[in-house]
Each structure stands twice: as structure tokens, then as C-alpha cells.
Design a protein around this motif. Sequence first.
Motif, short mmCIF file in Angstrom:
data_model
loop_
_atom_site.label_atom_id
_atom_site.label_comp_id
_atom_site.label_asym_id
_atom_site.label_seq_id
_atom_site.Cartn_x
_atom_site.Cartn_y
_atom_site.Cartn_z
N ARG A 105 -11.17 10.89 -34.26
CA ARG A 105 -10.55 11.72 -33.23
C ARG A 105 -9.64 10.70 -32.12
O ARG A 105 -8.45 10.95 -31.89
CB ARG A 105 -11.35 12.81 -32.39
CG ARG A 105 -11.68 13.73 -33.31
CD ARG A 105 -12.28 14.82 -32.59
NE ARG A 105 -11.67 15.44 -31.31
CZ ARG A 105 -11.94 15.61 -30.20
NH1 ARG A 105 -13.22 15.50 -29.97
NH2 ARG A 105 -11.29 16.15 -29.27
N LEU A 136 -19.78 14.26 -43.85
CA LEU A 136 -18.37 14.66 -43.43
C LEU A 136 -17.20 14.23 -44.72
O LEU A 136 -17.75 13.35 -45.44
CB LEU A 136 -17.63 13.24 -42.33
CG LEU A 136 -18.66 13.24 -40.99
CD1 LEU A 136 -18.24 12.17 -40.34
CD2 LEU A 136 -18.58 14.60 -40.20
N VAL A 190 -10.84 15.62 -40.95
CA VAL A 190 -12.48 15.47 -40.96
C VAL A 190 -13.19 16.57 -41.17
O VAL A 190 -12.71 17.55 -40.05
CB VAL A 190 -12.89 14.45 -39.90
CG1 VAL A 190 -14.28 14.19 -40.07
CG2 VAL A 190 -12.06 13.16 -39.87
N ARG A 191 -13.86 16.96 -41.98
CA ARG A 191 -14.51 18.40 -42.26
C ARG A 191 -16.03 17.93 -42.30
O ARG A 191 -16.71 17.11 -43.05
CB ARG A 191 -14.01 18.91 -43.65
CG ARG A 191 -14.85 20.39 -43.56
CD ARG A 191 -13.83 20.97 -44.95
NE ARG A 191 -15.06 21.61 -45.60
CZ ARG A 191 -15.04 21.70 -46.91
NH1 ARG A 191 -14.20 21.19 -47.46
NH2 ARG A 191 -16.02 22.45 -47.57
N ARG A 192 -16.96 18.80 -41.29
CA ARG A 192 -18.17 18.33 -41.24
C ARG A 192 -18.91 19.49 -41.97
O ARG A 192 -18.42 20.58 -41.96
CB ARG A 192 -18.59 18.79 -39.71
CG ARG A 192 -18.41 17.85 -38.90
CD ARG A 192 -18.70 18.38 -37.26
NE ARG A 192 -20.04 18.76 -37.22
CZ ARG A 192 -21.09 17.90 -37.01
NH1 ARG A 192 -20.97 16.78 -36.33
NH2 ARG A 192 -22.33 18.38 -36.78
N ALA A 244 -13.45 18.52 -34.97
CA ALA A 244 -14.09 19.20 -36.15
C ALA A 244 -15.05 20.19 -35.52
O ALA A 244 -16.08 19.72 -34.55
CB ALA A 244 -14.81 17.96 -37.00
N ASP A 302 -21.47 13.00 -35.19
CA ASP A 302 -20.60 13.06 -34.17
C ASP A 302 -19.87 11.89 -33.62
O ASP A 302 -18.98 12.16 -33.21
CB ASP A 302 -21.46 13.77 -33.00
CG ASP A 302 -22.02 15.16 -33.25
OD1 ASP A 302 -21.52 15.89 -34.11
OD2 ASP A 302 -23.21 15.22 -32.75
N VAL A 317 -16.88 11.24 -35.88
CA VAL A 317 -15.64 11.98 -35.77
C VAL A 317 -15.13 11.69 -34.39
O VAL A 317 -13.85 11.80 -34.48
CB VAL A 317 -16.46 13.40 -35.68
CG1 VAL A 317 -15.25 14.37 -35.27
CG2 VAL A 317 -16.77 13.92 -37.06
N SER A 318 -15.78 11.61 -33.35
CA SER A 318 -15.33 11.12 -32.17
C SER A 318 -14.36 9.92 -32.24
O SER A 318 -13.17 9.96 -31.60
CB SER A 318 -16.59 10.97 -31.05
OG SER A 318 -16.03 10.52 -29.69
#
Length: 119
Positions: free
Chosen positions: A101, A76, A39-41, A109, A94, A97-98
Motif C-alpha cells: 500500500r 494474499l 491485493v486480496r486477502r 485490503a 498485514d 499489505v502495508s
Amino acid sequence: MPRTYQDRWIECTAEALRIRGYYFPWGTKRIPYARIRSVRRVAMSALTGRGRIWGTANPLYWASLDPQRPAKSIGLILDIGWGVRPFITPDDPDAVVSVIREHTGLSAAGEADKYGPIL
């Protein structure tokens, strides 16, 4: 029990990430967490996502439908191992992403210090 997330367009369930409005006209894309490699922010500007409500001008990425994207600053990009990389703009990046993860074991990220691709 792993956390979940949901807004108007993005849903993180116990099994997969669901992106509403991904396919024309309103189809949902389901991505099992096992397929997510990274995942890229990215910080968005007018040419790197913020001006694109749906679709793309770049065949490597696809921006899911989000009429509120022009008001957002972070996107993202999901690497699912092949083909087109989904570009999503959840209300709370956020949190997404959390959750990803937690389900995948991917590392954190980083901050969105790079602009994304031209969309």
C-alpha cells in the motif's frame, strides 16, 4: 523512506516485491510495485491454498513455494494486470499489505472473510 519486509520466501524491497521459489526449481519472481493493481486477502482451507505447498490446479493462480503454508491461515492474491495471479503466504500478511500500500497507493485490503480459489 518506505518500509521494507522480508521473510524466507517474500521480500518487499524499495523497488519491487520479490517472491523466492516462484519458478521451478528455485527461481525468484520480481514484481515492480507499479504492476500491482490489487491485493486480496483470503482465508485458506485445505482446498483453497492451505494444502498446496507449490503450484496450482487452477490455471488462473500460482502458489509460490512455501513448505509452511499448511500451518498458515491467510494468503494474499496479487492482481498484476494480466496472466496468472501470484498466491503468496508471507509470515506477516498485514506487514506485506502495508508495504505494498505504501508503494502503490492502493486502498486497504479488507479482512479475510472470503475463501480463496481452489488451488
